[in-house]
Design a protein around this motif. Structure first.
Motif, PDB file in Angstrom:
ATOM      1  N   GLY A 201       0.799  -1.212   0.000  1.00 47.12           N
ATOM      2  CA  GLY A 201       0.000   0.000   0.000  1.00 47.12           C
ATOM      3  C   GLY A 201       0.834   1.267   0.000  1.00 47.12           C
ATOM      4  N   ASP A 202       0.217   2.348   0.454  1.00 49.88           N
ATOM      5  CA  ASP A 202       0.850   3.665   0.456  1.00 49.88           C
ATOM      6  C   ASP A 202       1.769   3.778   1.680  1.00 49.88           C
ATOM      7  OD1 ASP A 202       1.554   6.333   0.560  1.00 49.88           O
ATOM      8  OD2 ASP A 202      -0.467   7.087   0.164  1.00 49.88           O
ATOM      9  N   PRO A 203       3.081   3.896   1.493  1.00 51.29           N
ATOM     10  CA  PRO A 203       4.004   3.937   2.639  1.00 51.29           C
ATOM     11  C   PRO A 203       3.786   5.138   3.556  1.00 51.29           C
ATOM     12  CG  PRO A 203       5.156   4.464   0.590  1.00 51.29           C
ATOM     13  CD  PRO A 203       3.803   3.957   0.207  1.00 51.29           C
ATOM     14  N   ARG A 204       3.177   6.196   3.050  1.00 52.15           N
ATOM     15  CA  ARG A 204       2.939   7.371   3.891  1.00 52.15           C
ATOM     16  C   ARG A 204       2.010   7.048   5.058  1.00 52.15           C
ATOM     17  NH1 ARG A 204       1.034  11.391  -0.777  1.00 52.15           N
ATOM     18  NH2 ARG A 204      -0.090   9.442  -1.248  1.00 52.15           N
ATOM     19  N   LEU A 205       1.197   5.991   4.877  1.00 48.59           N
ATOM     20  CA  LEU A 205       0.263   5.611   5.938  1.00 48.59           C
ATOM     21  C   LEU A 205       0.981   5.022   7.149  1.00 48.59           C
ATOM     22  CD1 LEU A 205      -2.591   3.998   3.792  1.00 48.59           C
ATOM     23  CD2 LEU A 205      -2.512   6.286   4.804  1.00 48.59           C
ATOM     24  N   PHE A 206       2.260   4.649   6.972  1.00 42.41           N
ATOM     25  CA  PHE A 206       2.994   4.072   8.106  1.00 42.41           C
ATOM     26  C   PHE A 206       4.106   4.992   8.593  1.00 42.41           C
ATOM     27  CE2 PHE A 206       5.535   0.733  10.333  1.00 42.41           C
ATOM     28  CZ  PHE A 206       4.526   0.290  11.185  1.00 42.41           C
ATOM     29  N   ASP A 207       4.134   6.223   8.119  1.00 43.28           N
ATOM     30  CA  ASP A 207       5.151   7.170   8.594  1.00 43.28           C
ATOM     31  C   ASP A 207       5.106   7.312  10.112  1.00 43.28           C
ATOM     32  OD1 ASP A 207       6.099   7.624   6.079  1.00 43.28           O
ATOM     33  OD2 ASP A 207       5.074   9.543   5.791  1.00 43.28           O
ATOM     34  N   SER A 208       3.909   7.458  10.656  1.00 47.15           N
ATOM     35  CA  SER A 208       3.794   7.637  12.108  1.00 47.15           C
ATOM     36  C   SER A 208       4.161   6.359  12.848  1.00 47.15           C
ATOM     37  CB  SER A 208       2.368   8.056  12.480  1.00 47.15           C
ATOM     38  OG  SER A 208       1.426   7.068  12.105  1.00 47.15           O
ATOM     39  N   GLY A 209       3.900   5.211  12.219  1.00 47.98           N
ATOM     40  CA  GLY A 209       4.288   3.942  12.845  1.00 47.98           C
ATOM     41  C   GLY A 209       5.795   3.821  12.972  1.00 47.98           C
ATOM     42  N   MET A 210       6.516   4.211  11.934  1.00 48.08           N
ATOM     43  CA  MET A 210       7.979   4.169  11.989  1.00 48.08           C
ATOM     44  C   MET A 210       8.492   5.114  13.079  1.00 48.08           C
ATOM     45  SD  MET A 210       9.006   1.940   9.664  1.00 48.08           S
ATOM     46  CE  MET A 210      10.703   2.284   9.192  1.00 48.08           C
ATOM     47  N   ARG A 211       7.868   6.308  13.176  1.00 55.32           N
ATOM     48  CA  ARG A 211       8.293   7.252  14.210  1.00 55.32           C
ATOM     49  C   ARG A 211       8.026   6.705  15.608  1.00 55.32           C
ATOM     50  NH1 ARG A 211       5.916  11.040  10.668  1.00 55.32           N
ATOM     51  NH2 ARG A 211       4.045  11.117  11.988  1.00 55.32           N
ATOM     52  N   GLU A 212       6.879   6.082  15.798  1.00 56.83           N
ATOM     53  CA  GLU A 212       6.536   5.532  17.106  1.00 56.83           C
ATOM     54  C   GLU A 212       7.544   4.469  17.538  1.00 56.83           C
ATOM     55  OE1 GLU A 212       4.367   5.967  19.530  1.00 56.83           O
ATOM     56  OE2 GLU A 212       3.280   7.643  18.638  1.00 56.83           O
ATOM     57  N   ILE A 213       7.909   3.583  16.611  1.00 57.29           N
ATOM     58  CA  ILE A 213       8.878   2.527  16.947  1.00 57.29           C
ATOM     59  C   ILE A 213      10.216   3.152  17.327  1.00 57.29           C
ATOM     60  CG2 ILE A 213      10.143   0.520  16.073  1.00 57.29           C
ATOM     61  CD1 ILE A 213       7.707   0.089  14.136  1.00 57.29           C
ATOM     62  N   ALA A 214      10.660   4.119  16.531  1.00 57.96           N
ATOM     63  CA  ALA A 214      11.948   4.775  16.800  1.00 57.96           C
ATOM     64  C   ALA A 214      11.935   5.489  18.148  1.00 57.96           C
ATOM     65  CB  ALA A 214      12.285   5.735  15.667  1.00 57.96           C
ATOM     66  N   GLU A 215      10.848   6.204  18.446  1.00 58.19           N
ATOM     67  CA  GLU A 215      10.780   6.964  19.697  1.00 58.19           C
ATOM     68  C   GLU A 215      10.700   6.049  20.917  1.00 58.19           C
ATOM     69  OE1 GLU A 215       7.456   9.532  19.204  1.00 58.19           O
ATOM     70  OE2 GLU A 215       8.442  10.772  17.651  1.00 58.19           O
ATOM     71  N   ARG A 216       9.993   4.933  20.789  1.00 59.23           N
ATOM     72  CA  ARG A 216       9.811   4.042  21.934  1.00 59.23           C
ATOM     73  C   ARG A 216      11.027   3.158  22.198  1.00 59.23           C
ATOM     74  NH1 ARG A 216       4.307   3.200  23.563  1.00 59.23           N
ATOM     75  NH2 ARG A 216       2.889   4.563  22.388  1.00 59.23           N
ATOM     76  N   THR A 217      11.882   3.002  21.181  1.00 60.75           N
ATOM     77  CA  THR A 217      13.044   2.105  21.332  1.00 60.75           C
ATOM     78  C   THR A 217      14.378   2.836  21.322  1.00 60.75           C
ATOM     79  OG1 THR A 217      13.178   1.753  18.938  1.00 60.75           O
ATOM     80  CG2 THR A 217      11.815   0.203  20.203  1.00 60.75           C
ATOM     81  N   GLY A 218      14.429   3.997  20.697  1.00 59.94           N
ATOM     82  CA  GLY A 218      15.704   4.679  20.505  1.00 59.94           C
ATOM     83  C   GLY A 218      16.519   4.119  19.361  1.00 59.94           C
ATOM     84  N   TRP A 219      15.924   3.226  18.565  1.00 58.67           N
ATOM     85  CA  TRP A 219      16.638   2.603  17.446  1.00 58.67           C
ATOM     86  C   TRP A 219      16.493   3.441  16.182  1.00 58.67           C
ATOM     87  CZ3 TRP A 219      13.626  -2.568  18.351  1.00 58.67           C
ATOM     88  CH2 TRP A 219      14.078  -3.163  19.543  1.00 58.67           C
ATOM     89  N   THR A 220      17.466   3.302  15.296  1.00 56.69           N
ATOM     90  CA  THR A 220      17.439   3.990  14.010  1.00 56.69           C
ATOM     91  C   THR A 220      16.528   3.247  13.037  1.00 56.69           C
ATOM     92  OG1 THR A 220      19.708   4.767  14.310  1.00 56.69           O
ATOM     93  CG2 THR A 220      18.843   4.742  12.051  1.00 56.69           C
ATOM     94  N   PRO A 221      15.605   3.936  12.367  1.00 51.86           N
ATOM     95  CA  PRO A 221      14.797   3.282  11.332  1.00 51.86           C
ATOM     96  C   PRO A 221      15.580   3.208  10.019  1.00 51.86           C
ATOM     97  CG  PRO A 221      14.044   5.536  11.650  1.00 51.86           C
ATOM     98  CD  PRO A 221      15.157   5.318  12.634  1.00 51.86           C
ATOM     99  N   PHE A 222      15.809   1.994   9.535  1.00 48.14           N
ATOM    100  CA  PHE A 222      16.588   1.834   8.300  1.00 48.14           C
ATOM    101  C   PHE A 222      15.717   1.671   7.059  1.00 48.14           C
ATOM    102  CE2 PHE A 222      19.920   0.408  11.361  1.00 48.14           C
ATOM    103  CZ  PHE A 222      20.827   1.414  11.068  1.00 48.14           C
ATOM    104  N   GLY A 223      14.404   1.645   7.250  1.00 52.37           N
ATOM    105  CA  GLY A 223      13.553   1.642   6.070  1.00 52.37           C
ATOM    106  C   GLY A 223      12.310   0.790   6.204  1.00 52.37           C
ATOM    107  N   LEU A 224      11.359   1.123   5.349  1.00 48.82           N
ATOM    108  CA  LEU A 224      10.109   0.386   5.195  1.00 48.82           C
ATOM    109  C   LEU A 224      10.189  -0.322   3.850  1.00 48.82           C
ATOM    110  CD1 LEU A 224       7.186  -0.134   6.275  1.00 48.82           C
ATOM    111  CD2 LEU A 224       6.497   1.900   4.976  1.00 48.82           C
ATOM    112  N   LEU A 225      10.269  -1.637   3.870  1.00 49.91           N
ATOM    113  CA  LEU A 225      10.545  -2.413   2.661  1.00 49.91           C
ATOM    114  C   LEU A 225       9.250  -2.962   2.078  1.00 49.91           C
ATOM    115  CD1 LEU A 225      13.055  -3.317   1.055  1.00 49.91           C
ATOM    116  CD2 LEU A 225      13.069  -5.402   2.425  1.00 49.91           C
ATOM    117  N   PRO A 226       8.841  -2.501   0.902  1.00 53.03           N
ATOM    118  CA  PRO A 226       7.612  -3.014   0.295  1.00 53.03           C
ATOM    119  C   PRO A 226       7.717  -4.501  -0.041  1.00 53.03           C
ATOM    120  CG  PRO A 226       8.256  -0.941  -0.726  1.00 53.03           C
ATOM    121  CD  PRO A 226       9.413  -1.393   0.117  1.00 53.03           C
TER     122      PRO A 226
END
Length: 487
Positions: A201-226
């Motif tokens: 689907g549209d990756p923009r719909l998971f932008d906030s999900g990637m941010r939430e994971i990064a903020e809650r873990t302190g880990w670097t997001p390396f990408g959303l792989l279709p």
């Protein structure tokens, strides 16, 4: 200077670790780096013979191909091969080390860590980058004490970790964040970042999900792989690739090949080249179904527990279906364990697969098999009796003899006969795996069954998919960031 290394662990099994490592291996090789794949411990009955004379998991062989390097036993120093009542066969640095049931194996693992670290050091000395694949889930804290496959290895070898989550199965935010919370803090400190796999689907719909994971873990997001649909065209390592829901890639074909699916099926990647053929339909037949009456060929694949699978074959009624198929003039090919089943008997005097004893075979080839404690692992080549060349490999425990061997399936390069063919010529057995990957051999079978030649170049197709996978990684992942975090 030793190579940098980066480990990819998953929140669970089948989140796409093997495919990610294969794609990155080709992508970084395309950038001019000398890459080696590495998996400390693997569990699979789909194995490959290496160029240094051992065996490793099929996924590591594909990753080596992606990296454009020769296969080595050090790419998968511990391989577990489930084999029925005997538990799992333990293969260490390419050779049989022993066997153990699941509970017993937990006590064996600490003795295997030196082999794992030795193999890792060997690969590191000859590469620029080692891409390490974990096994199963990073959050199996009940097995952490003696772990050699995930955080146990990462800590022992001081290799940073990237955690992979699979959004396709749902709950990816909880699985990634939860993994960081349940594992030991010192293990969690090894995780540098994460990536989310199989997005649709549209990756923009998971932008906030990637941010939430990064903020809650302190880990670097390396990408959303279709989602990468052509992954199905690459050899599958796990029996999950034999799903009921996917009877074949190409749908109904002019040639129907029926394949009974048995509990301990092995080396099922022998199907992959056939499945790539536009005129071939592979029909996977599970216990409870009948072998289709219109099949041109019944293919009996390898087995890690031949006697147990022979019992399952009979229990499913496949023996009756197979006899009817032969009476109708159909063809049968048994490969490795399937070859052994087609004979008159299988003896296991040493209890290799379970209790010592002897069982009656299906009786369609005039040969008998005795299971041995030693394993034959060798690349092989030759020609079948119709004069068509092939290349493949042997990987089996057992010796087969009898009058049926006077009608061999093939002649090997050294002039020795191999396999057996029935007097009718419609039933054949061989210990050779991989010969359907040989374009000439596969084309001969297709023309024999269909009357039409094949123009498919299988290896070229696999290479094209690996290149496309690498391009997919370049587009959607932060490869520069991954390299910076390797050490």
């Amino acid at each position: 200077m030793p190579a940098r290394a980066l480990m990819f662990q998953g929140t669970g099994s089948d989140v796409g670790k093997s495919l990610v490592v294969a794609g990155l291996a080709r992508a970084f090789a395309n950038r001019g780096l000398v890459v080696r794949p590495f998996k400390p411990q693997n569990m699979s009955n789909n194995a490959a013979v290496t160029e240094d004379g051992g065996e490793i998991g099929r996924a590591q062989a594909l990753q080596a191909r992606a990296a454009r390097v020769a296969t080595s036993v050090h790419m998968n120093p511990v391989l577990l091969k489930p084999q029925g009542e005997a538990g799992a066969q333990i293969v260490v640095q390419g050779k049989v080390f022993g066997a153990a049931k699941a509970a017993e194996y937990q006590g064996v693992k600490p003795n295997l860590m030196p082999y794992v670290l030795d193999s890792f050091a060997r690969l590191r000395a000859e590469a620029d980058l080692v891409l390490v694949e974990g096994a199963g889930s990073a959050s199996e804290i009940n097995l952490r004490a003696n772990d050699i496959a995930n955080m146990g290895f990462a800590r022992a070898a001081n290799v940073p970790v990237v955690l992979i989550g699979d959004i396709d199965r749902g709950g990816v935010i909880a699985s990634l964040v939860g993994t960081g919370h349940v594992i030991d803090p010192a293990d969690a400190a090894m995780i540098q970042g994460f990536l989310v796999n199989r997005f649709r689907g549209d990756p923009r719909l998971f932008d906030s999900g990637m941010r939430e994971i990064a903020e809650r873990t302190g880990w670097t997001p390396f990408g959303l792989l279709p989602f990468f649909p052509d992954a199905r065209k690459l050899p599958a390592e796990d029996a999950l690739g034999l799903s009921r829901e996917i009877p074949g890639i190409n749908g109904r074909g002019a040639i129907r090949i029926a394949v009974p699916i048995l509990p301990h099926i092995a080396n099922f990647d022998d199907l992959d080249p056939l499945e790539a053929e536009p005129d071939v339909e592979i029909v996977r037949v599970w216990p409870g179904d009948a072998l289709p009456g219109d099949a041109h060929l019944v293919l009996l694949l390898g087995s890690k527990a031949t006697i147990a699978d022979l019992a399952a074959f009979r229990s499913a009624g496949f023996d009756v279906d197979l006899a009817a198929h032969i009476r109708r003039g159909g063809h049968v090919l048994g490969m490795c364990g399937g070859y052994q089943m087609l004979g008159s008997s299988i003896a296991d005097p040493h209890g290799t697969e379970g209790p010592a004893g002897k069982v009656r075979g299906l009786g369609h080839l005039d040969v008998a098999t005795e299971l041995t404690q030693g394993k034959r692992l060798v690349a092989t080549a030759g020609h079948t009796t119709d004069g068509v060349s092939f290349r493949g490999y042997e990987m089996h425990m057992g010796a087969t003899a009898g009058p049926g061997r006077e009608r061999p399936f093939a002649t090997l390069a050294d002039g020795s006969p191999e396999g057996a063919v029935s007097a009718s010529g419609r039933v054949a057995g061989t210990y050779v795996h991989g010969f359907f990957s040989d374009d000439a051999q596969r084309a001969a079978w297709i023309e024999r069954l269909n009357g039409k030649p094949s123009g498919l170049h299988y290896d070229d197709g696999v290479e094209a998919v690996l290149d496309a996978l690498a391009a997919h990684m370049e587009r959607h992942l932060d490869l520069d960031g991954l390299l910076k975090n390797a050490r």
